[in-house]
Design a protein around this motif. Structure first.
Motif, PDB file in Angstrom:
ATOM      1  N   SER A 277       0.855  -1.194   0.000  1.00  0.00           N
ATOM      2  CA  SER A 277       0.000   0.000   0.000  1.00  0.00           C
ATOM      3  C   SER A 277       0.886   1.238   0.000  1.00  0.00           C
ATOM      4  CB  SER A 277      -0.938   0.016   1.210  1.00  0.00           C
ATOM      5  OG  SER A 277      -1.993  -0.903   1.051  1.00  0.00           O
ATOM      6  N   PHE A 278       1.816   1.252  -0.957  1.00  0.00           N
ATOM      7  CA  PHE A 278       2.724   2.385  -1.135  1.00  0.00           C
ATOM      8  C   PHE A 278       2.153   3.266  -2.232  1.00  0.00           C
ATOM      9  CE2 PHE A 278       6.304   4.614  -3.022  1.00  0.00           C
ATOM     10  CZ  PHE A 278       7.048   5.020  -1.905  1.00  0.00           C
ATOM     11  N   TYR A 279       2.031   4.550  -1.948  1.00  0.00           N
ATOM     12  CA  TYR A 279       1.378   5.484  -2.865  1.00  0.00           C
ATOM     13  C   TYR A 279       2.322   6.577  -3.329  1.00  0.00           C
ATOM     14  CZ  TYR A 279      -3.110   3.514  -1.387  1.00  0.00           C
ATOM     15  OH  TYR A 279      -4.159   2.667  -1.145  1.00  0.00           O
ATOM     16  N   VAL A 280       2.076   7.058  -4.546  1.00  0.00           N
ATOM     17  CA  VAL A 280       2.683   8.300  -4.996  1.00  0.00           C
ATOM     18  C   VAL A 280       1.664   9.413  -4.778  1.00  0.00           C
ATOM     19  CG1 VAL A 280       4.299   7.267  -6.600  1.00  0.00           C
ATOM     20  CG2 VAL A 280       1.977   7.803  -7.378  1.00  0.00           C
ATOM     21  N   ALA A 281       2.159  10.662  -4.749  1.00  0.00           N
ATOM     22  CA  ALA A 281       1.293  11.768  -4.360  1.00  0.00           C
ATOM     23  C   ALA A 281       0.366  12.221  -5.479  1.00  0.00           C
ATOM     24  CB  ALA A 281       2.134  12.955  -3.877  1.00  0.00           C
ATOM     25  N   GLN A 282       0.799  12.079  -6.724  1.00  0.00           N
ATOM     26  CA  GLN A 282      -0.074  12.337  -7.872  1.00  0.00           C
ATOM     27  C   GLN A 282       0.249  11.333  -8.961  1.00  0.00           C
ATOM     28  OE1 GLN A 282      -1.302  15.906  -9.708  1.00  0.00           O
ATOM     29  NE2 GLN A 282      -1.332  17.138  -7.837  1.00  0.00           N
ATOM     30  N   PRO A 283      -0.730  10.982  -9.789  1.00  0.00           N
ATOM     31  CA  PRO A 283      -0.528   9.928 -10.785  1.00  0.00           C
ATOM     32  C   PRO A 283       0.021  10.437 -12.108  1.00  0.00           C
ATOM     33  CG  PRO A 283      -2.829  10.563 -10.768  1.00  0.00           C
ATOM     34  CD  PRO A 283      -2.164  11.379  -9.704  1.00  0.00           C
ATOM     35  N   VAL A 284       1.055  11.284 -12.039  1.00  0.00           N
ATOM     36  CA  VAL A 284       1.661  11.823 -13.250  1.00  0.00           C
ATOM     37  C   VAL A 284       3.083  12.268 -12.923  1.00  0.00           C
ATOM     38  CG1 VAL A 284       0.807  14.178 -12.878  1.00  0.00           C
ATOM     39  CG2 VAL A 284       1.236  13.372 -15.219  1.00  0.00           C
ATOM     40  N   CYS A 285       3.917  12.301 -13.953  1.00  0.00           N
ATOM     41  CA  CYS A 285       5.374  12.304 -13.770  1.00  0.00           C
ATOM     42  C   CYS A 285       5.955  13.447 -12.953  1.00  0.00           C
ATOM     43  CB  CYS A 285       6.039  12.282 -15.144  1.00  0.00           C
ATOM     44  SG  CYS A 285       5.533  10.916 -16.204  1.00  0.00           S
TER      45      CYS A 285
END
Length: 494
Positions: free
Chosen positions: A72-80
């Motif tokens: 359940s590791f996330y990035v802060a926004q789904p774009v580069c």
């Protein structure tokens, strides 16, 4: 100026930072090396250990066995650009005003006053290098070498801003490849990117084996257009995408074998993750979200939950799977604590997750995680619950794409040049815009976000709405017309 400020702060550093900073600085050779490998648009399901079919990732699987796989590791926004701005600054990208993705025309970038991860490590005496895609500014004021990197080899923006763009190829200038601050090639052979990045990474480790180092490897692949070298092309049942992933896995193996050969493994923290999820419109040239909903450009799990592995023998538990919700913004404060570095003086959003990282039963320090797309606050996660506010999103239009073209490409190509905003993005990349109503999902039972249970849990909905109020006031929300009070400017040049 940034460097003047850093010199002054360095002189005063004994009065700030973590308690063990002086001891760590006094014996810098004992500081752990840090290797951060970031793929571009790789799906949650693109690891063999997470269900990949038609290709294999033995080196990444071995890394997971030797360390911890975070599910359940996330990035802060789904774009580069937004994703990278977040994990290098420790901030939600909206705080530093870098949403979306920069391109060859962009005049903005990471502000010189932001204190990034490589700057903290350089201040601690680390040798620092990056090999791959930067994407935080195309002009020199925002360049990696102005933001803490001693060495840089790679490209300023994504590899589709080139003659290979499926719609705008005729408008694209030659694609520059940089060594340091100098362009060394135009329109380089993209099939050699992974190989050349790996060779540079191995060389850097060899040259800095006797001092602490930070190696950042933001791979250009598997962002479309995808390419594999001759040694890997045609190797897998999955086609070109599988070939590309197997070459990235080989690259990880080469770096790990170098650490082993130099007897650096036990004193090196290795972090692997993707900058966002796969790009479904590109079909056979896109990754697999592993059963999660949607992908890149959306705040559904397929866009923001990414594969992640971390290894540090004797510190990070081996052969563990951890499902605690954490985010890439947490890497900066966590690594800062581990090495005894100085925290940024400006407010950040990431939290120290060393308890989650280093202990088997550690719990996330976040009360909630927040998910923006551009300037829209679209979702919030707390525990097993994820609440989506009503918002538009991009999904695949018709059949997924083939041969490097996005879905429904022929129909959308003509109109895409004149459209802007979310509709323009959807059109350029073979998608269509749909809308989701206020929706609550139980991720423990429904990670694919298919069953809206908001009506059955109105108390949870109201609690999560209230959780979002402070972040909305601080970072803004164009869905509700709120302008954030805690937003800082990006860097700009005229």
């Amino acid at each position: 100026m940034k460097f003047t400020t850093l010199l002054l702060l360095t002189a005063a550093v004994v009065f700030s930072g973590w308690p063990n900073r002086q001891a760590a600085a006094a014996d810098a050779n004992r500081l752990p090396n840090i290797v951060m490998i970031v793929t571009d648009d790789m799906g949650y399901g693109d690891l063999s250990s997470q269900g990949a079919k038609g290709f294999s990732t033995p080196n990444l699987d071995k890394l997971g066995e030797q360390g911890t796989r975070f599910t359940s590791f996330y990035v802060a926004q789904p774009v580069c650009t937004a994703s990278r701005a977040a994990f290098l600054s420790g901030c939600y990208p909206n705080r530093v005003s870098l949403q979306g993705a920069l391109n060859h025309t962009s005049k903005n970038g990471i502000h010189p006053d932001e204190f990034l991860l490589p700057e903290m490590l350089k201040e601690m005496g680390y040798a620092t290098a990056g090999m791959g895609k930067w994407h935080l500014g195309t002009v020199m004021e925002f360049w990696p070498t102005r933001n803490g990197f001693d060495e840089w080899f790679g490209t300023p923006y994504s590899n589709d801003n080139t003659k290979y763009h499926p719609v705008l190829a005729d408008e694209m200038p030659p694609f520059p490849l940089y060594e340091g601050e100098n362009v060394i090639e135009l329109d380089p052979d993209q099939s050699l990117f992974t190989k050349r990045i790996t060779e540079k990474a191995v060389s850097f480790i060899n040259r800095n084996k006797d001092r602490p180092f930070f190696l950042y490897v933001p791979h250009i692949m598997p962002h479309v257009p995808i390419f594999a070298s001759d040694e890997f092309r045609g190797r897998t049942e999955h086609g070109l995408y599988g070939d590309v992933i197997e070459e990235v896995d080989w690259s990880v193996g080469e770096i790990m074998r170098t650490l082993d050969r130099l007897k650096l493994t036990d004193n090196t923290i290795v972090i692997f993750f993707s900058d966002n999820g796969p790009w479904p419109s590109y079909g056979e040239h896109a990754g697999d979200a592993g059963g999660l909903r949607e992908g890149k450009l959306t705040t559904f799990e397929g866009g923001v939950r990414v594969p992640c592995i971390m290894r540090w023998p004797g510190h990070i538990p081996a052969d563990r799977v951890c499902d605690e919700p954490v985010m890439a913004i947490d890497l900066l404060p966590t690594l800062t604590k581990i090495v005894g570095g100085r925290m940024p003086t400006k407010k950040i959003d990431g939290l120290d997750i060393s308890d989650v990282l280093l202990t088997k039963d550690g719990k996330t320090p976040h009360e909630a995680l927040f998910f923006y797309a551009g300037t829209e606050l679209q979702a919030v996660r707390q525990g097993k619950w994820k609440l989506h506010f009503p918002h538009p999103y991009i999904t695949v239009a018709g059949e997924p794409g083939k041969g490097g073209k996005p879905s429904n490409w022929g129909k959308n190509a003509a109109q895409s040049i004149t459209q802007s905003g979310i509709n323009g993005i959807a059109s350029r990349h073979g998608g269509r815009v749909e809308h989701i109503e206020l929706s609550l999902f139980d991720l423990s039972a429904d990670p694919s976000e298919t069953k809206n249970v908001a009506a059955e849990h109105p108390d949870v909905v109201e609690r999560m709405k209230k959780l979002a109020e402070p972040i909305r006031k601080e970072l803004g929300d164009s869905l509700t017309g709120v302008k954030g009070s805690g937003v800082r400017e990006a860097g700009w040049v005229q």
